[in-house]
Design an enzyme around this catalytic site. Structure first.
Site, PDB file in Angstrom:
ATOM      1  N   ASP A  66      -9.980   0.591   2.375  1.00  0.00           N
ATOM      2  CA  ASP A  66      -9.796   1.410   1.167  1.00  0.00           C
ATOM      3  C   ASP A  66      -8.322   1.755   0.978  1.00  0.00           C
ATOM      4  OD1 ASP A  66      -9.499   3.174   3.285  1.00  0.00           O
ATOM      5  OD2 ASP A  66     -11.033   4.571   2.637  1.00  0.00           O
ATOM      6  N   ASN A 135     -17.425  14.921   3.469  1.00  0.00           N
ATOM      7  CA  ASN A 135     -18.555  14.899   2.529  1.00  0.00           C
ATOM      8  C   ASN A 135     -19.478  13.721   2.807  1.00  0.00           C
ATOM      9  OD1 ASN A 135     -16.751  12.928   1.854  1.00  0.00           O
ATOM     10  ND2 ASN A 135     -16.820  13.272  -0.351  1.00  0.00           N
ATOM     11  N   HIS A 137     -18.379  10.588   3.038  1.00  0.00           N
ATOM     12  CA  HIS A 137     -17.938   9.328   2.423  1.00  0.00           C
ATOM     13  C   HIS A 137     -17.581   8.286   3.488  1.00  0.00           C
ATOM     14  CE1 HIS A 137     -13.345  10.451   1.846  1.00  0.00           C
ATOM     15  NE2 HIS A 137     -13.599  10.116   3.079  1.00  0.00           N
ATOM     16  N   GLU A 142     -17.585   7.898  -2.416  1.00  0.00           N
ATOM     17  CA  GLU A 142     -17.810   9.337  -2.516  1.00  0.00           C
ATOM     18  C   GLU A 142     -19.263   9.612  -2.885  1.00  0.00           C
ATOM     19  OE1 GLU A 142     -15.467  11.062  -1.417  1.00  0.00           O
ATOM     20  OE2 GLU A 142     -13.557  10.850  -2.441  1.00  0.00           O
TER      21      GLU A 142
HETATM   22  C1  GLP Z   1     -10.430   9.221   4.465  1.00  0.00           C
HETATM   23  C2  GLP Z   1     -10.683   7.712   4.273  1.00  0.00           C
HETATM   24  C3  GLP Z   1     -11.831   7.207   5.111  1.00  0.00           C
HETATM   25  C4  GLP Z   1     -11.807   7.912   6.447  1.00  0.00           C
HETATM   26  C5  GLP Z   1     -12.191   9.357   6.232  1.00  0.00           C
HETATM   27  C6  GLP Z   1     -12.120  10.216   7.474  1.00  0.00           C
HETATM   28  O1  GLP Z   1     -10.259   9.856   3.248  1.00  0.00           O
HETATM   29  N1  GLP Z   1     -10.900   7.327   2.910  1.00  0.00           N
HETATM   30  O2  GLP Z   1     -11.772   5.809   5.235  1.00  0.00           O
HETATM   31  O3  GLP Z   1     -12.730   7.308   7.328  1.00  0.00           O
HETATM   32  O4  GLP Z   1     -11.471   9.926   5.147  1.00  0.00           O
HETATM   33  O5  GLP Z   1     -10.816  10.474   7.863  1.00  0.00           O
HETATM   34  P1  GLP Z   1     -10.410  11.155   9.234  1.00  0.00           P
HETATM   35  O6  GLP Z   1     -10.646  10.139  10.286  1.00  0.00           O
HETATM   36  O7  GLP Z   1      -8.956  11.491   9.084  1.00  0.00           O
HETATM   37  O8  GLP Z   1     -11.285  12.352   9.402  1.00  0.00           O
END
Ligand code: GLP
Length: 239
Positions: A66, A135, A137, A142
């Site tokens: 992403d 959330n 995702h 989302e």
């Molecule tokens: C981000 C990314 C995701 C990621 C998630 C968790 O916004 N879009 O791909 O897995 O949120 O992030 P973190 O590992 O920093 O908690």
């Protein structure tokens, strides 16, 4: 879903890297890793295995999961920057090919189509490593992103906007994300979802102990036939 509870972040990172390497088929393969804080340790272990000759990626392609629309590889904190800084620049042997989403593309829909084409041509993914947002995702899928979507561009949720400035400075105010879709993630031969810390316990429990619902995007993984959840004790507390 196979749950693997690890004693700490380091153990989670090592286990996830081992599962990722194990999922790469000999002589080919397409893999994808997430950005964010969670995968830093896993990527470090993966890089070590490749550099020590314990994993062969010479016939493996890599595709990013992403990106924040409007951010590019030169923007510290973007997913492309993350991939280059923590993965690609650290590897002493390269992937056969990489496809890193450019969130700054002048034609973002063409970028989306390019992501679809790459996965269609070389996929399905053999290994999809995923983090999980607060959330639920996956990538930027989302709440209420259709489960039947391939790559798409989506407005960022209020929750994502609240946490995004842990990655980059407030001069960046992305409004949208571009992401692999649930359909491509669900088609992966192996999914490895990683999570650590008490703050991820509630959403993990909702995702894997609650109903499958678009309101909690990660809940779709309950239907995946080969999904590992690798979590530390704190994150796994409600599972
Ligand atoms: C981000 C990314 C995701 C990621 C998630 C968790 O916004 N879009 O791909 O897995 O949120 O992030 P973190 O590992 O920093 O908690």
């Amino acid at each position: 879903m196979q749950l693997i509870v690890c004693k700490d972040y380091e153990a989670m990172s090592l286990k996830a890297a081992e599962l990722a390497v194990e999922g790469i088929p000999a002589g080919r393969g397409l893999i994808s890793f997430p950005g964010g804080d969670t995968p830093l340790g896993m990527i470090g272990e993966f890089v070590k295995m490749v550099n020590q000759g314990k994993a062969d990626i010479s016939q493996t392609r890599y595709v990013s999961l992403d990106e924040w629309v409007g951010l590019g590889v030169e923007d510290s904190g973007s997913c492309a920057w993350f991939n280059h800084t923590h993965l690609l620049s650290k590897l002493q042997k390269s992937f056969l090919e990489t496809h890193i989403i450019n969130g700054k593309a002048a034609d973002i829909d063409a970028e989306r189509r390019g992501l679809d084409s790459f996965i269609e041509q070389y996929g399905p993914l053999d290994v999809s490593v995923l983090g999980i947002g607060m959330n639920g995702h996956l990538g930027f899928n989302e709440e209420d992103a259709g489960f039947d979507l391939n790559a798409h561009i989506i407005p960022l949720s209020a929750t994502t906007k609240k946490v995004m400035h842990k990655y980059f400075t407030p001069e960046y105010q992305p409004e949208q994300g571009i992401t692999q879709g649930p359909k491509q993630i669900m088609a992966a031969r192996r999914v490895i979802l990683i999570a650590n810390g008490a703050h991820k316990a509630e959403i993990l429990s909702k995702s894997f102990r609650g109903p499958v619902s678009q309101a909690v995007p990660a809940s779709i993984l309950q239907k995946h036939p080969n999904c590992f959840v690798v979590a530390d004790k704190e994150a796994a507390a409600g599972l």
